[in-house]
Design an enzyme around this catalytic site. Structure first.
Site, PDB file in Angstrom:
ATOM      1  N   CYS A 275      45.122  30.561  39.837  1.00  0.00           N
ATOM      2  CA  CYS A 275      45.115  29.532  40.873  1.00  0.00           C
ATOM      3  C   CYS A 275      44.015  28.508  40.574  1.00  0.00           C
ATOM      4  CB  CYS A 275      44.821  30.144  42.231  1.00  0.00           C
ATOM      5  SG  CYS A 275      46.153  31.125  42.895  1.00  0.00           S
TER       6      CYS A 275
ATOM      7  N   PRO B 251      48.103  33.711  34.716  1.00  0.00           N
ATOM      8  CA  PRO B 251      48.121  32.701  35.771  1.00  0.00           C
ATOM      9  C   PRO B 251      46.798  32.694  36.538  1.00  0.00           C
ATOM     10  CG  PRO B 251      49.510  34.568  36.354  1.00  0.00           C
ATOM     11  CD  PRO B 251      49.074  34.784  34.951  1.00  0.00           C
TER      12      PRO B 251
ATOM     13  N   ALA C   9      49.974  30.838  40.188  1.00  0.00           N
ATOM     14  CA  ALA C   9      50.889  31.170  41.283  1.00  0.00           C
ATOM     15  C   ALA C   9      51.352  29.867  41.910  1.00  0.00           C
ATOM     16  CB  ALA C   9      50.172  32.031  42.324  1.00  0.00           C
TER      17      ALA C   9
ATOM     18  N   ARG D 245      39.799  35.255  32.902  1.00  0.00           N
ATOM     19  CA  ARG D 245      38.432  34.709  32.878  1.00  0.00           C
ATOM     20  C   ARG D 245      37.922  34.447  31.466  1.00  0.00           C
ATOM     21  NH1 ARG D 245      36.509  39.093  37.235  1.00  0.00           N
ATOM     22  NH2 ARG D 245      38.190  40.144  36.103  1.00  0.00           N
TER      23      ARG D 245
ATOM     24  N   ARG E 152      54.977  40.345  37.360  1.00  0.00           N
ATOM     25  CA  ARG E 152      53.627  40.884  37.503  1.00  0.00           C
ATOM     26  C   ARG E 152      53.601  41.822  38.698  1.00  0.00           C
ATOM     27  NH1 ARG E 152      47.629  38.187  37.022  1.00  0.00           N
ATOM     28  NH2 ARG E 152      47.972  38.781  34.824  1.00  0.00           N
TER      29      ARG E 152
ATOM     30  N   LEU F 157      39.589  42.373  32.398  1.00  0.00           N
ATOM     31  CA  LEU F 157      38.320  42.596  31.681  1.00  0.00           C
ATOM     32  C   LEU F 157      38.565  42.892  30.210  1.00  0.00           C
ATOM     33  CD1 LEU F 157      36.272  44.469  34.430  1.00  0.00           C
ATOM     34  CD2 LEU F 157      36.145  42.064  33.740  1.00  0.00           C
TER      35      LEU F 157
ATOM     36  N   TYR G 164      50.511  39.817  47.614  1.00  0.00           N
ATOM     37  CA  TYR G 164      51.322  38.699  48.091  1.00  0.00           C
ATOM     38  C   TYR G 164      52.689  39.211  48.522  1.00  0.00           C
ATOM     39  CZ  TYR G 164      47.309  36.201  46.461  1.00  0.00           C
ATOM     40  OH  TYR G 164      46.008  35.792  46.287  1.00  0.00           O
TER      41      TYR G 164
END
Ligand SMILES: Cc1cc2c(cc1C)N(C[C@H](O)[C@H](O)[C@H](O)COP(=O)(O)O)c1[nH]c(=O)[nH]c(=O)c1N2
Ligand SMILES: CCCCN1C=C(C(N)=O)CCC1
Length: 353
Positions: free
Chosen positions: A25, A23, A57, A323, A229, A300, A181
């Protein structure tokens, strides 16, 4: 057959390989409504060959948004806007997933490129809620500590959001219990200073998350997977620990969680995190081994051979890419070529949009 391209059964579904798009944002919604941006962002990664594409999210209430531009699923207009996106992902042979989230004390903040700091109520922000009146950092919102009614409302919001996710065509839910969160805020002693049944002991600090899992499973069908998660550690003295993560995983498995997606950090600022290729993999391995539950490794992971090695060592069952999937939405196709695996072609279908 490279492990990265072995199918994986999850409840009544089969992941076509072990690659999930994590996920991310997008901070690109108006009033929580996903739009063309989200269709292209998520759809292209389904075309790219991932087995699971998890939408960002997605707030279960307006106050649960990280930023005013977060996506949501707290109303039926948002449900309707998600449906063509979930449909497209599924039509491409990927499993459409959505991460259900509430930002808690990290809500009402700017988009990263706008500063990542709090958005004042006077500037379009809102008052934020949390387990305790402890701000994330100096100068951030001092949250309103949720009372019993407020906690019941949060649980109801997650349950209603899960029902909307089902109606929108999602086939997998990931609960956001990580990155500082709301659910993570209840887990960690650094943010949860409550003296009631939701604070103090490990059982009490995990109560809200467990009650959310039970409530979501009341509406989420038995044949569909539910993922969670977590941040395996807060990287901070006195914070949440990998051992607590194992104990939590053991608790939620019989409640209907099928896989733990193991990340870290986000609870408190100014911590030192030993970043490096696959730096969170040992935590996924520990949860998988000691709690006997499927895990996803994230963090990573950028190369097919690296991903294959993580699976081969039994550290995880799924590899989540964020990423790297931004750099290359077609990573699974490149990985198949590098590892000598077969991968299905994209599905072309004529459809008047
Ligand atoms: C732009 C962007 C946006 C998000 C993220 C990251 C990035 C880069 N990440 C964290 C992400 O899923 C992942 O855990 C980390 O980025 C580490 O994985 P990579 O090293 O990027 O593959 C993230 N995590 C999460 O649980 N929910 C989210 O909505 C987001 N949003
Ligand atoms: C601790 C890693 C946090 C990375 N991010 C996570 C987000 C999230 N929503 O979990 C959004 C911003 C980036």
């Amino acid at each position: 057959m490279p492990k990265l391209f072995e199918p994986l059964s999850q409840r009544g579904l089969t992941l076509r390989n072990r690659i999930a798009v994590a996920p991310m944002c997008q901070y690109s919604a108006v009033d929580g409504l996903p739009d063309h941006w989200h269709l292209v962002h998520l759809g292209s990664r389904a075309v790219g060959g991932a087995a699971v594409v998890i939408a960002e999210a997605t707030a279960v209430s307006a106050e649960g948004r990280i930023s005013p531009q977060d996506a949501g699923i707290w109303n039926d207009a948002q449900l309707a806007a998600w449906r063509p996106i979930a449909d497209f992902i599924a039509a491409q042979g990927a499993i459409p997933g959505v991460q259900l989230a509430h930002a808690g004390r990290k809500a009402s903040t700017q988009r990263p490129w706008e500063g990542h700091g709090p958005v004042a109520v006077a500037k379009g922000g809102w008052t934020v809620v949390a387990p305790s009146a402890v701000p994330f950092d100096t100068g951030w919102h001092v949250p309103h500590a949720l009372d019993e009614a407020g906690i019941r409302a949060v649980i109801a919001d997650f349950r209603a959001a899960a029902q909307r996710a089902l109606d929108a065509g999602f086939q997998l839910i990931e609960l956001h219990g990580a990155h500082g969160y709301l659910l993570h805020q209840f887990l960690s002693p650094l943010s949860n200073r409550r003296a009631d049944a939701y604070g103090g002991s490990f059982d009490n600090r995990t109560r809200l998350l467990r009650e959310v899992v039970v409530a979501v499973r009341e509406v989420w069908p038995e044949h569909l997977p539910l993922w969670l998660r977590i941040s395996a550690t807060d990287w901070a003295e006195g914070g949440w620990t990998p051992e607590e993560s194992v104990a939590l995983a053991r608790m939620v498995k019989p409640l209907g969680v099928d896989l733990v997606d193991v990340s870290s950090g986000g609870l408190v600022p100014h911590v030192t995190i030993p970043l490096g290729p696959g730096y969170q993999v040992p935590f996924a391995a520990q949860v998988r081994r000691e709690a006997d539950i499927a895990t996803s490794a994230v963090g990573l992971i950028t190369e097919a051979a690296q991903a294959e090695a993580i699976l081969a060592e039994g550290a995880a069952d799924v590899i989540s890419l964020a990423r790297e999937s931004l750099r290359d939405p077609y990573f699974p196709r490149r990985a198949a070529s590098e590892l000598g695996a077969q991968i299905a072609a994209p599905v072309q279908y004529g459809r008047a949009w």
